[in-house]
Scaffold this active site. Structure first.
Site, PDB file in Angstrom:
ATOM      1  CE  LYS A  42      37.566  38.638  42.919  1.00 35.93           C
ATOM      2  NZ  LYS A  42      36.340  39.320  42.351  1.00 35.93           N
ATOM      3  N   GLY A  44      37.443  32.977  38.774  1.00 34.27           N
ATOM      4  CA  GLY A  44      37.109  33.111  37.358  1.00 34.27           C
ATOM      5  C   GLY A  44      35.623  32.899  37.089  1.00 34.27           C
ATOM      6  CD1 TRP A  47      36.632  34.276  30.676  1.00 40.29           C
ATOM      7  CD2 TRP A  47      38.419  33.651  31.883  1.00 40.29           C
ATOM      8  NE1 TRP A  47      37.641  33.949  29.801  1.00 40.29           N
ATOM      9  CE2 TRP A  47      38.742  33.567  30.529  1.00 40.29           C
ATOM     10  CE3 TRP A  47      39.386  33.309  32.838  1.00 40.29           C
ATOM     11  CZ2 TRP A  47      40.002  33.148  30.086  1.00 40.29           C
ATOM     12  CZ3 TRP A  47      40.635  32.903  32.406  1.00 40.29           C
ATOM     13  CH2 TRP A  47      40.944  32.822  31.045  1.00 40.29           C
ATOM     14  CB  THR A 101      26.578  28.382  43.918  1.00 39.68           C
ATOM     15  OG1 THR A 101      26.589  28.460  45.337  1.00 39.68           O
ATOM     16  CG2 THR A 101      27.247  27.085  43.494  1.00 39.68           C
ATOM     17  CG  HIS A 102      31.215  32.305  45.148  1.00 41.22           C
ATOM     18  ND1 HIS A 102      31.856  31.998  43.972  1.00 41.22           N
ATOM     19  CD2 HIS A 102      31.084  33.659  45.151  1.00 41.22           C
ATOM     20  CE1 HIS A 102      32.090  33.131  43.304  1.00 41.22           C
ATOM     21  NE2 HIS A 102      31.623  34.140  43.992  1.00 41.22           N
ATOM     22  CB  SER A 132      41.984  37.851  42.901  1.00 37.86           C
ATOM     23  OG  SER A 132      40.859  38.358  42.229  1.00 37.86           O
ATOM     24  CG  PHE A 223      41.573  40.660  31.456  1.00 34.63           C
ATOM     25  CD1 PHE A 223      40.863  40.475  32.633  1.00 34.63           C
ATOM     26  CD2 PHE A 223      42.364  41.791  31.337  1.00 34.63           C
ATOM     27  CE1 PHE A 223      40.939  41.393  33.675  1.00 34.63           C
ATOM     28  CE2 PHE A 223      42.455  42.713  32.370  1.00 34.63           C
ATOM     29  CZ  PHE A 223      41.744  42.517  33.540  1.00 34.63           C
ATOM     30  CG  MET A 226      34.776  39.290  29.141  1.00 29.06           C
ATOM     31  SD  MET A 226      34.872  37.766  30.113  1.00 29.06           S
ATOM     32  CE  MET A 226      34.116  38.238  31.668  1.00 29.06           C
ATOM     33  NE  ARG A 251      43.563  42.151  41.293  1.00 28.48           N
ATOM     34  CZ  ARG A 251      44.856  41.792  41.270  1.00 28.48           C
ATOM     35  NH1 ARG A 251      45.801  42.694  41.414  1.00 28.48           N
ATOM     36  NH2 ARG A 251      45.202  40.510  41.121  1.00 28.48           N
TER      37      ARG A 251
HETATM   38  P1  A3P Z   1      42.261  39.417  39.278  1.00 31.12           P
HETATM   39  O1  A3P Z   1      41.770  40.158  40.481  1.00 31.12           O
HETATM   40  O2  A3P Z   1      43.447  38.552  39.601  1.00 31.12           O
HETATM   41  O3  A3P Z   1      42.517  40.302  38.109  1.00 31.12           O
HETATM   42  P2  A3P Z   1      35.482  36.170  39.906  1.00 31.12           P
HETATM   43  O4  A3P Z   1      34.729  36.455  38.669  1.00 31.12           O
HETATM   44  O5  A3P Z   1      35.437  34.748  40.331  1.00 31.12           O
HETATM   45  O6  A3P Z   1      35.161  37.138  40.991  1.00 31.12           O
HETATM   46  O7  A3P Z   1      37.034  36.359  39.559  1.00 31.12           O
HETATM   47  C1  A3P Z   1      37.566  37.625  39.252  1.00 31.12           C
HETATM   48  C2  A3P Z   1      38.968  37.439  38.736  1.00 31.12           C
HETATM   49  O8  A3P Z   1      38.907  36.897  37.396  1.00 31.12           O
HETATM   50  C3  A3P Z   1      39.745  38.751  38.630  1.00 31.12           C
HETATM   51  O9  A3P Z   1      41.118  38.386  38.838  1.00 31.12           O
HETATM   52  C4  A3P Z   1      39.443  39.136  37.191  1.00 31.12           C
HETATM   53  O10 A3P Z   1      40.343  40.067  36.650  1.00 31.12           O
HETATM   54  C5  A3P Z   1      39.558  37.783  36.502  1.00 31.12           C
HETATM   55  N1  A3P Z   1      38.924  37.723  35.194  1.00 31.12           N
HETATM   56  C6  A3P Z   1      37.683  38.134  34.842  1.00 31.12           C
HETATM   57  N2  A3P Z   1      37.471  37.960  33.524  1.00 31.12           N
HETATM   58  C7  A3P Z   1      38.600  37.414  33.029  1.00 31.12           C
HETATM   59  C8  A3P Z   1      39.001  36.999  31.717  1.00 31.12           C
HETATM   60  N3  A3P Z   1      38.204  37.116  30.663  1.00 31.12           N
HETATM   61  N4  A3P Z   1      40.245  36.487  31.568  1.00 31.12           N
HETATM   62  C9  A3P Z   1      41.075  36.362  32.629  1.00 31.12           C
HETATM   63  N5  A3P Z   1      40.754  36.734  33.884  1.00 31.12           N
HETATM   64  C10 A3P Z   1      39.529  37.252  34.085  1.00 31.12           C
END
Ligand code: A3P
Length: 289
Positions: A42, A44, A47, A101-102, A132, A223, A226, A251
């Site tokens: 969670k 990013g 992203w 990887t996490h 998140s 965001f 995407m 989200r």
């Molecule tokens: P939120 O749940 O706070 O909205 P991961 O990809 O590591 O699982 O992380 C997911 C989180 O990154 C979610 O956070 C998601 O909305 C956010 N996210 C994904 N793409 C994004 C973007 N382009 N800009 C900002 N946040 C982004």
């Protein structure tokens, strides 16, 4: 259907399926030109994966849409030959492979260090990650039931969630940065100034694509874009794995949403515990931008 419990591998809580296929992770052979994306869940991941993939494709969004992001940038932990497409795909992926990887730093297969691979780590503040993650646990049914927010927050502070302790994760990777080729980024910096941060990524990848392409990538990895891009937003995943009607994967995408979830008492307890766990490190996070 009941939710599966987490299973520990050498003390690290993992989704049952990953835990059961752990030996595949240890056997994994990195190549010198692999680029590893590492994050705590969670932070990013999706992203930065989209950003890196678009840079590799010289900002050609159509090329970047050839597959869903989790296929273009597969998980190391999904590498199960013959079971999940992931591995044949990892082996067949043309170089440079981008793999995500996490895993906490001490769980990464040794060959990534031996081959001195480039790595990009993205860190996000502990409070927004908790919020998140809570929503993700609810919608991604491969996780145990998160319980109430209060219950989940306690489990998170105790490191009893998938991939373990956020605190150990961010500190562990921060320490490795001294000796290896790790670009350590912060989600909050990316929110504040995506252009500046994406420029850093380009430089790290030794890709100079010019101002126009840079601006296109900034736009196409926002965001808003995407969230509408089915190759980036996890729309193609079966509902039994992720149910977007419970909470969309894309989200909110902001820094500071924790303020809508933490009570004053929870926040005070969290801060006190945080100071104990993070007091000794030079790592500093912003909880809003
Ligand atoms: P939120 O749940 O706070 O909205 P991961 O990809 O590591 O699982 O992380 C997911 C989180 O990154 C979610 O956070 C998601 O909305 C956010 N996210 C994904 N793409 C994004 C973007 N382009 N800009 C900002 N946040 C982004």
């Amino acid at each position: 259907t009941p939710r599966p419990e987490l299973k520990c591998v050498r003390g690290l809580p993992l989704i049952k399926y990953f835990a059961e296929n752990w030996e595949q992770v240890e056997k994994f052979q990195a190549r010198p030109d692999d680029l590893l994306i590492s994050t705590y869940p969670k932070a990013g991941t999706t992203w930065i994966s989209e950003i890196v993939d678009q840079i590799l494709n010289d900002g050609d969004i159509e090329k970047s849409k050839r597959d869903a992001i989790f296929i273009r940038v597969p998980f190391l932990e999904f590498a199960v030959p013959g079971v999940l497409k992931g591995t044949e795909q990892l082996a067949a992926m043309p170089p440079p492979r981008v793999i995500k990887t996490h895993l906490p730093v001490e769980f990464l297969p040794q060959s990534f260090w031996d081959k001195n691979c480039k790595m990009i780590y993205v860190a996000r503040n502990a409070k927004d990650v908790a919020v998140s993650f809570y929503h993700f646990y609810q919608m991604a049914k491969v996780h145990p039931d998160p319980g109430t927010w209060e219950e989940f927050l306690q489990k998170y502070m105790d490191g009893k969630v998938s991939y373990g302790s956020w605190y150990d994760h961010v500190k562990g990777w921060w320490e490795k940065k001294k000796d290896y080729r790790i670009l350590y980024l912060f989600y909050e910096d990316m929110k504040e100034n995506p252009k500046r941060e994406i420029r850093k990524v380009m430089k790290f990848m030794e890709k100079d694509l010019g101002e126009e392409v840079l601006e296109r990538i900034v736009r196409d990895t926002s965001f808003k874009i995407m969230k509408e891009n089915s190759m980036a937003n996890y729309d193609t995943i079966p509902t039994c794995v992720m149910d977007h009607s419970i909470s969309p994967f894309m989200r909110k995408g902001i820094a500071g949403d924790w303020k809508n979830h933490f009570t004053v008492a929870q926040n005070e307890a969290f801060d006190a515990d945080y100071a104990k766990k993070m007091g000794q490190t030079s790592l500093r996070f912003r909880t809003e931008v």
